[in-house]
Design a protein around this motif. Structure first.
Motif, PDB file in Angstrom:
ATOM      1  N   VAL A  81     -20.233 -13.683  25.513  1.00 23.79           N
ATOM      2  CA  VAL A  81     -21.651 -13.925  25.788  1.00 23.79           C
ATOM      3  C   VAL A  81     -22.464 -14.165  24.520  1.00 23.79           C
ATOM      4  O   VAL A  81     -23.403 -14.942  24.520  1.00 23.79           O
ATOM      5  CB  VAL A  81     -22.236 -12.805  26.684  1.00 23.79           C
ATOM      6  CG1 VAL A  81     -22.514 -11.539  25.921  1.00 23.79           C
ATOM      7  CG2 VAL A  81     -23.472 -13.277  27.408  1.00 23.79           C
ATOM      8  N   ARG A  82     -22.081 -13.511  23.430  1.00 22.32           N
ATOM      9  CA  ARG A  82     -22.760 -13.759  22.146  1.00 22.32           C
ATOM     10  C   ARG A  82     -21.721 -13.831  21.035  1.00 22.32           C
ATOM     11  O   ARG A  82     -20.636 -13.267  21.165  1.00 22.32           O
ATOM     12  CB  ARG A  82     -23.764 -12.633  21.842  1.00 22.32           C
ATOM     13  CG  ARG A  82     -25.061 -12.764  22.640  1.00 22.32           C
ATOM     14  CD  ARG A  82     -25.932 -11.537  22.494  1.00 22.32           C
ATOM     15  NE  ARG A  82     -25.323 -10.400  23.167  1.00 22.32           N
ATOM     16  CZ  ARG A  82     -25.464 -10.124  24.461  1.00 22.32           C
ATOM     17  NH1 ARG A  82     -26.223 -10.877  25.205  1.00 22.32           N
ATOM     18  NH2 ARG A  82     -24.863  -9.095  25.001  1.00 22.32           N
ATOM     19  N   TYR A 193     -28.527 -21.455  28.001  1.00 20.84           N
ATOM     20  CA  TYR A 193     -28.008 -20.697  26.852  1.00 20.84           C
ATOM     21  C   TYR A 193     -26.655 -20.055  27.151  1.00 20.84           C
ATOM     22  O   TYR A 193     -26.002 -19.530  26.271  1.00 20.84           O
ATOM     23  CB  TYR A 193     -29.003 -19.575  26.465  1.00 20.84           C
ATOM     24  CG  TYR A 193     -29.405 -18.705  27.639  1.00 20.84           C
ATOM     25  CD1 TYR A 193     -28.587 -17.694  28.102  1.00 20.84           C
ATOM     26  CD2 TYR A 193     -30.601 -18.944  28.314  1.00 20.84           C
ATOM     27  CE1 TYR A 193     -28.933 -16.934  29.200  1.00 20.84           C
ATOM     28  CE2 TYR A 193     -30.973 -18.178  29.414  1.00 20.84           C
ATOM     29  CZ  TYR A 193     -30.127 -17.180  29.854  1.00 20.84           C
ATOM     30  OH  TYR A 193     -30.471 -16.440  30.952  1.00 20.84           O
ATOM     31  N   GLN A 295     -35.797 -12.784  31.026  1.00 23.31           N
ATOM     32  CA  GLN A 295     -35.374 -13.548  29.829  1.00 23.31           C
ATOM     33  C   GLN A 295     -36.532 -13.997  28.951  1.00 23.31           C
ATOM     34  O   GLN A 295     -36.493 -13.851  27.751  1.00 23.31           O
ATOM     35  CB  GLN A 295     -34.499 -14.768  30.189  1.00 23.31           C
ATOM     36  CG  GLN A 295     -33.346 -14.488  31.141  1.00 23.31           C
ATOM     37  CD  GLN A 295     -32.265 -13.563  30.604  1.00 23.31           C
ATOM     38  OE1 GLN A 295     -32.334 -13.116  29.470  1.00 23.31           O
ATOM     39  NE2 GLN A 295     -31.282 -13.241  31.423  1.00 23.31           N
ATOM     40  N   ASP A 333     -33.320  -8.017  31.138  1.00 25.63           N
ATOM     41  CA  ASP A 333     -32.729  -8.581  29.920  1.00 25.63           C
ATOM     42  C   ASP A 333     -33.742  -9.574  29.347  1.00 25.63           C
ATOM     43  O   ASP A 333     -34.420 -10.274  30.108  1.00 25.63           O
ATOM     44  CB  ASP A 333     -31.455  -9.378  30.234  1.00 25.63           C
ATOM     45  CG  ASP A 333     -30.335  -8.518  30.788  1.00 25.63           C
ATOM     46  OD1 ASP A 333     -30.432  -7.289  30.711  1.00 25.63           O
ATOM     47  OD2 ASP A 333     -29.356  -9.102  31.309  1.00 25.63           O
ATOM     48  N   ILE A 335     -34.217 -12.563  26.097  1.00 26.20           N
ATOM     49  CA  ILE A 335     -33.691 -13.289  24.934  1.00 26.20           C
ATOM     50  C   ILE A 335     -34.859 -13.625  24.006  1.00 26.20           C
ATOM     51  O   ILE A 335     -35.859 -14.196  24.449  1.00 26.20           O
ATOM     52  CB  ILE A 335     -32.960 -14.574  25.359  1.00 26.20           C
ATOM     53  CG1 ILE A 335     -31.724 -14.206  26.187  1.00 26.20           C
ATOM     54  CG2 ILE A 335     -32.575 -15.412  24.140  1.00 26.20           C
ATOM     55  CD1 ILE A 335     -30.926 -15.393  26.680  1.00 26.20           C
ATOM     56  N   PHE A 364     -31.898  -9.280  23.362  1.00 30.49           N
ATOM     57  CA  PHE A 364     -30.893 -10.006  22.581  1.00 30.49           C
ATOM     58  C   PHE A 364     -31.552 -11.113  21.782  1.00 30.49           C
ATOM     59  O   PHE A 364     -32.406 -11.830  22.309  1.00 30.49           O
ATOM     60  CB  PHE A 364     -29.859 -10.647  23.517  1.00 30.49           C
ATOM     61  CG  PHE A 364     -29.290  -9.687  24.524  1.00 30.49           C
ATOM     62  CD1 PHE A 364     -28.321  -8.771  24.147  1.00 30.49           C
ATOM     63  CD2 PHE A 364     -29.746  -9.681  25.832  1.00 30.49           C
ATOM     64  CE1 PHE A 364     -27.800  -7.868  25.072  1.00 30.49           C
ATOM     65  CE2 PHE A 364     -29.226  -8.786  26.764  1.00 30.49           C
ATOM     66  CZ  PHE A 364     -28.254  -7.880  26.375  1.00 30.49           C
ATOM     67  N   ILE A 365     -31.140 -11.266  20.540  1.00 31.84           N
ATOM     68  CA  ILE A 365     -31.538 -12.461  19.793  1.00 31.84           C
ATOM     69  C   ILE A 365     -30.631 -13.588  20.253  1.00 31.84           C
ATOM     70  O   ILE A 365     -29.413 -13.394  20.410  1.00 31.84           O
ATOM     71  CB  ILE A 365     -31.428 -12.212  18.277  1.00 31.84           C
ATOM     72  CG1 ILE A 365     -32.496 -11.208  17.861  1.00 31.84           C
ATOM     73  CG2 ILE A 365     -31.556 -13.527  17.502  1.00 31.84           C
ATOM     74  CD1 ILE A 365     -32.578 -10.933  16.377  1.00 31.84           C
ATOM     75  N   TYR A 366     -31.206 -14.752  20.480  1.00 30.20           N
ATOM     76  CA  TYR A 366     -30.445 -15.895  20.972  1.00 30.20           C
ATOM     77  C   TYR A 366     -29.224 -16.162  20.080  1.00 30.20           C
ATOM     78  O   TYR A 366     -29.318 -16.156  18.859  1.00 30.20           O
ATOM     79  CB  TYR A 366     -31.337 -17.142  21.039  1.00 30.20           C
ATOM     80  CG  TYR A 366     -30.539 -18.392  21.274  1.00 30.20           C
ATOM     81  CD1 TYR A 366     -30.029 -18.677  22.536  1.00 30.20           C
ATOM     82  CD2 TYR A 366     -30.235 -19.265  20.222  1.00 30.20           C
ATOM     83  CE1 TYR A 366     -29.243 -19.799  22.752  1.00 30.20           C
ATOM     84  CE2 TYR A 366     -29.456 -20.385  20.429  1.00 30.20           C
ATOM     85  CZ  TYR A 366     -28.961 -20.642  21.699  1.00 30.20           C
ATOM     86  OH  TYR A 366     -28.174 -21.744  21.909  1.00 30.20           O
ATOM     87  N   SER A 367     -28.110 -16.422  20.723  1.00 27.78           N
ATOM     88  CA  SER A 367     -26.874 -16.733  20.008  1.00 27.78           C
ATOM     89  C   SER A 367     -26.332 -18.054  20.573  1.00 27.78           C
ATOM     90  O   SER A 367     -26.133 -18.164  21.789  1.00 27.78           O
ATOM     91  CB  SER A 367     -25.900 -15.571  20.242  1.00 27.78           C
ATOM     92  OG  SER A 367     -24.603 -15.911  19.855  1.00 27.78           O
ATOM     93  N   ARG A 369     -24.021 -20.807  21.867  1.00 24.82           N
ATOM     94  CA  ARG A 369     -22.674 -20.824  22.435  1.00 24.82           C
ATOM     95  C   ARG A 369     -22.217 -22.263  22.581  1.00 24.82           C
ATOM     96  O   ARG A 369     -22.840 -23.033  23.311  1.00 24.82           O
ATOM     97  CB  ARG A 369     -22.662 -20.129  23.815  1.00 24.82           C
ATOM     98  CG  ARG A 369     -23.222 -18.732  23.876  1.00 24.82           C
ATOM     99  CD  ARG A 369     -22.314 -17.660  23.303  1.00 24.82           C
ATOM    100  NE  ARG A 369     -21.980 -17.848  21.910  1.00 24.82           N
ATOM    101  CZ  ARG A 369     -20.803 -17.525  21.377  1.00 24.82           C
ATOM    102  NH1 ARG A 369     -19.873 -17.015  22.106  1.00 24.82           N
ATOM    103  NH2 ARG A 369     -20.580 -17.691  20.095  1.00 24.82           N
TER     104      ARG A 369
HETATM  105  N1  5AD Z   1     -27.668 -15.457  23.474  1.00 23.56           N
HETATM  106  C1  5AD Z   1     -28.288 -14.272  23.605  1.00 23.56           C
HETATM  107  N2  5AD Z   1     -28.281 -13.561  24.734  1.00 23.56           N
HETATM  108  C2  5AD Z   1     -27.619 -14.068  25.795  1.00 23.56           C
HETATM  109  N3  5AD Z   1     -27.432 -13.601  27.037  1.00 23.56           N
HETATM  110  C3  5AD Z   1     -26.663 -14.479  27.709  1.00 23.56           C
HETATM  111  N4  5AD Z   1     -26.344 -15.525  26.929  1.00 23.56           N
HETATM  112  C4  5AD Z   1     -26.942 -15.294  25.719  1.00 23.56           C
HETATM  113  C5  5AD Z   1     -26.989 -16.004  24.499  1.00 23.56           C
HETATM  114  N5  5AD Z   1     -26.388 -17.193  24.361  1.00 23.56           N
HETATM  115  C6  5AD Z   1     -28.039 -12.364  27.513  1.00 23.56           C
HETATM  116  C7  5AD Z   1     -28.955 -12.622  28.698  1.00 23.56           C
HETATM  117  C8  5AD Z   1     -28.164 -12.092  29.846  1.00 23.56           C
HETATM  118  C9  5AD Z   1     -27.392 -10.961  29.196  1.00 23.56           C
HETATM  119  C10 5AD Z   1     -26.197 -10.499  29.936  1.00 23.56           C
HETATM  120  O1  5AD Z   1     -27.010 -11.509  27.955  1.00 23.56           O
HETATM  121  O2  5AD Z   1     -30.140 -11.882  28.507  1.00 23.56           O
HETATM  122  O3  5AD Z   1     -28.973 -11.651  30.919  1.00 23.56           O
END
Ligand code: 5AD
Ligand code: SF4
Length: 470
Positions: A81-82, A193, A295, A333, A335, A364-367, A369
């Protein structure tokens, strides 16, 4: 006609036969009962998959160990996921090399991360000591893969398979009182994402009969807290002929005999219906907790994420939930730093957090993929800037959580005694999913107690026991 492909009973029994043949080879190789170390990364869906793989390993004669040094078979069930999750796996797999050459154990990688072609190729080339690698769609073939590896001494790589459901697999549950119950697999949402739809395939639902049968088994085995699992439980039953949607399924499980409680995750706001909220209100065994990830609080960002709802719709769902269940505990959750998200847009997330006042957040900080649309979008802000925004968000939430928890002091709450930490303290969770600790003894485990909240710390409550149920 149901669209879901179910693995045939013949195939499942063929796997049992592979398991029996593998058991003989394993015994010959190690000259004793073999030991397995299974480590799971990522979400509860993965934990649940691992419980089924442990069930298969147990049928093959394995004991389990928490020490890699003692293990004859090491299995990592990975998460994609990250990036951070993936890097941890690569690091931990690298560390197995020495052990492999010293002890000759079998090393297996599977799960969301290995389902990606690029990862599988990297493992194939740069980690020659990994013996078996497979993806998310062929978990039920674990016995066959082990047998193939043992009988040919060749590496086994298998990323194929259909989006199917395998019933009748053995399960070795991690918890005595708390259990995971998968109701569906895969995801059709394609948030821009997210890697999950790419690695876990299309949505498919288990039949209500199979789910109810497993729930009954769990209740009979003494499980008191059942969490229904799916990437998007609110779309349960879509495309099937049985006409049971998630709200109906919840009512069916609630109607089962026994003293247990029900949790579920994850819900997507797009498919969260008033019918579901009504069912939550009516079903007394369903915990007063809704995990509803939003999100982002900004409509432009939400559209760029392909979330199919806007801030207004999300807030109207929250209002509807609170009208029906005033004490409902809400979590989400978030992002931070989606590609192109500006500070002003991030402030809409902050304001939504302040408006809703969640019990807790997973942030979560965006990662980026590889293979997802968002990874191709311009991403002008630095990690440092995003981390600063994240700090702001955490501070806001910390204050809200502290205030919400403080408001619980003096309340009497029903709590399942889940863990004993050996220090005279029992740990449990409230119906709203807040951790609480109180004085107790191991014989209380698995029983419900009424606990008075005496103190609110940042992430956990302290309490004293008022009554203990039978
Ligand atoms: N970057 C960061 N957070 C993410 N999530 C899912 N994909 C990414 C990503 N590419 C987070 C979302 C999701 C949780 C399980 O993980 O918030 O709800
Ligand atoms: Fe990780 Fe998502 Fe796979 Fe769960 S479904 S293990 S969170 S990538």
């Amino acid at each position: 006609m149901s669209k879901t492909i179910t693995i045939s009973a013949e195939e499942i029994s063929r796997q049992r036969e592979y398991g029996e043949k593998a058991a003989t080879l394993l015994y010959n190789k190690f000259s004793r009962k073999p030991r397995a170390f299974v480590h799971t990364y990522g979400c509860q869906q993965n934990v649940s998959d691992s419980e089924r793989m442990k069930g298969m390993l147990m049928e093959m004669g394995f004991d389990f160990t928490e020490e890699t040094e003692e293990a004859d078979l090491i299995l990592f069930n990975t998460c994609a996921v990250r990036e951070h999750a993936e890097n941890r796996v690569f690091g931990n797999v690298g560390a197995l090399k020495k052990h492999k050459y010293k002890h000759g154990c079998i090393i297996i990688l599977c799960g969301c991360m290995t389902q990606q072609q690029s990862v599988a190729e990297k493992i194939k080339e740069s980690y020659p000591f990994v013996d078996i690698l497979f993806g998310t769609r062929v978990i039920y073939r674990l016995p066959e893969f082990i047998y193939r590896h043992l009988s040919t001494e060749k590496r086994v790589f298998e990323l194929g398979g259909e989006d199917s459901i395998a019933e009748g697999l053995p399960v070795r549950r991690d918890g005595e009182f708390k259990g995971w119950l998968p109701i569906m697999y895969g995801c059709n949402n394609f948030c821009t994402y997210c890697i999950v739809p790419h690695v876990r395939g299309r949505e498919r639902s288990r039949s209500p009969e199979d789910i109810i049968a497993e729930a009954k088994d769990m209740i009979a085995a003494g499980i008191k807290d059942i969490t229904l699992l799916g990437q998007n439980v609110n779309s349960y039953g879509k495309g099937e002929d049985h006409g049971v949607n998630f709200a109906k399924l919840l009512r069916m499980i609630n109607d089962l005999d026994g003293d247990f409680q029900i949790r579920f995750m994850t819900s997507h706001p797009r498919d969260c219906t008033l019918e579901l909220l009504d069912a939550m209100r009516d079903c007394k065994k369903v915990c007063r907790h809704l995990h509803l990830p939003f999100q982002s609080g900004n409509n432009r960002v939400l559209a760029a994420m392909n979330r199919h709802y806007d801030r207004e719709k999300y807030l109207s769902l929250i209002k509807a939930a609170r009208e029906r269940i005033p004490d409902i505990s809400l979590t989400s959750d978030i992002i931070v730093g989606f590609p192109g998200e500006t500070y002003e847009e991030f402030c809409d997330t902050l304001s939504l957090v302040k408006e809703v006042r969640f019990t807790s957040l997973f942030t979560f900080i965006y990662s980026a993929r590889k293979g997802t649309p968002a990874a191709e979008m311009p991403d002008p802000y630095t990690h440092e800037e995003k981390a600063k925004w994240m700090g702001e968000l955490l501070k806001v939430q910390e204050d809200i959580a502290a205030e919400r928890n403080a408001a619980l002091v003096g309340k009497h709450l029903r709590v399942l005694c889940e863990e004993y930490h050996g220090d005279g303290k029992i740990f449990g969770r409230t119906s709203g999913n807040v951790g609480i600790s109180f004085d107790g003894a191991p014989e209380m485990l698995g029983r419900f107690a009424t606990v008075e909240v005496t103190k609110a710390l940042n992430w956990i409550l302290e309490g004293k026991i008022i009554t203990l149920e039978e």
